[in-house]
Design an enzyme around this catalytic site. Structure first.
Site, PDB file in Angstrom:
ATOM      1  CD  GLU A 134      -3.382  -1.526   0.036  1.00 30.36           C
ATOM      2  OE1 GLU A 134      -3.169  -0.334  -0.488  1.00 30.36           O
ATOM      3  OE2 GLU A 134      -3.778  -2.157   0.392  1.00 30.36           O
ATOM      4  CE1 TYR A 170     -10.987  15.325  23.003  1.00 29.85           C
ATOM      5  CE2 TYR A 170     -12.600  15.372  23.882  1.00 29.85           C
ATOM      6  CZ  TYR A 170     -11.867  15.434  24.050  1.00 29.85           C
ATOM      7  OH  TYR A 170     -11.495  16.701  25.303  1.00 29.85           O
TER       8      TYR A 170
END
Length: 212
Positions: free
Chosen positions: A74, A120
């Protein structure tokens, strides 16, 4: 200790922590960090639970493999984030359960995969784009990230999992964990009347905290 040696040790520690806490299984997932003279990446076909700092792959500024084991397949994903987000110092790609589940749901909003459910997720992750499916290791994955022109610090790869960038390894790791926990909440709350943060709330968080 040199910058490179320190980063190698940090990567090994972060990878082991992610693996031990179930954010990665088998040989799934890969992590990278930017150096002044290149990029460090976890090797291909390696479990995050046992990354040897000395075997971590190093690529030069041209993307050539210069030392360590062969890098993750990747590699294109990681390079694309660094090429389009100059502030990115690290990238974490996981196959974590709940974020991957979210990437498989047909009605996930491709332009806003993770709505502002908690402060968050806004502060640490921001808006998340769903990137169309391509087979793992396909160079096209990098092209798809580059097409976003650095507008997103995190994406979900359709039917695959999350990729999250951050200013350093700590920030990227925390953001990846926050994305996973928020995805868990989103899947758990499906079908329920859910209260999201307002646009004003989101703007206030960004003005106060910026990009954590």
């Amino acid at each position: 200790m040199s910058i490179e040696r320190d980063l190698r040790e940090q990567m090994s520690t972060l990878c082991a922590s992610l693996y031990q806490r179930g954010f990665s299984v088998g040989t799934a997932g890969n992590v990278s960090a930017r150096l002044p003279d290149g990029i460090l990446m976890t090797p291909t076909n390696a479990t995050l639970g046992g990354i040897d700092p000395d075997k971590i792959s190093k690529l030069d500024l041209n993307g050539e493999h210069v030392s360590g084991d062969r890098p993750t397949k990747e590699v294109f994903l990681h390079q694309a984030f660094y090429d389009t987000r100059p502030e990115a110092g690290a990238v974490v790609h996981l196959h974590s359960t709940w974020a991957t589940a979210l990437s498989c749901l047909e009605d996930t909003d491709p332009d806003d995969c993770v709505p502002p459910l908690t402060p968050y997720v806004v502060m640490r992750v921001g808006r998340v784009k769903l990137v169309p499916y391509v087979k793992p290791g396909d160079p096209k994955s990098g092209d798809l990230i580059r097409d976003l022109n650095g507008a997103y610090g995190a994406v979900l790869l359709a039917n695959h999992g999350p990729v999250v960038s951050g200013k350093d390894l700590f920030s990227a790791g925390c953001a990846a964990e926050e994305l996973e926990e928020t995805a868990k909440l989103l899947v758990a709350l499906r079908g329920q009347k859910t209260r999201l943060l307002s646009n004003a709330d989101v703007m206030d968080l960004k003005a106060t905290f910026g990009n954590m």
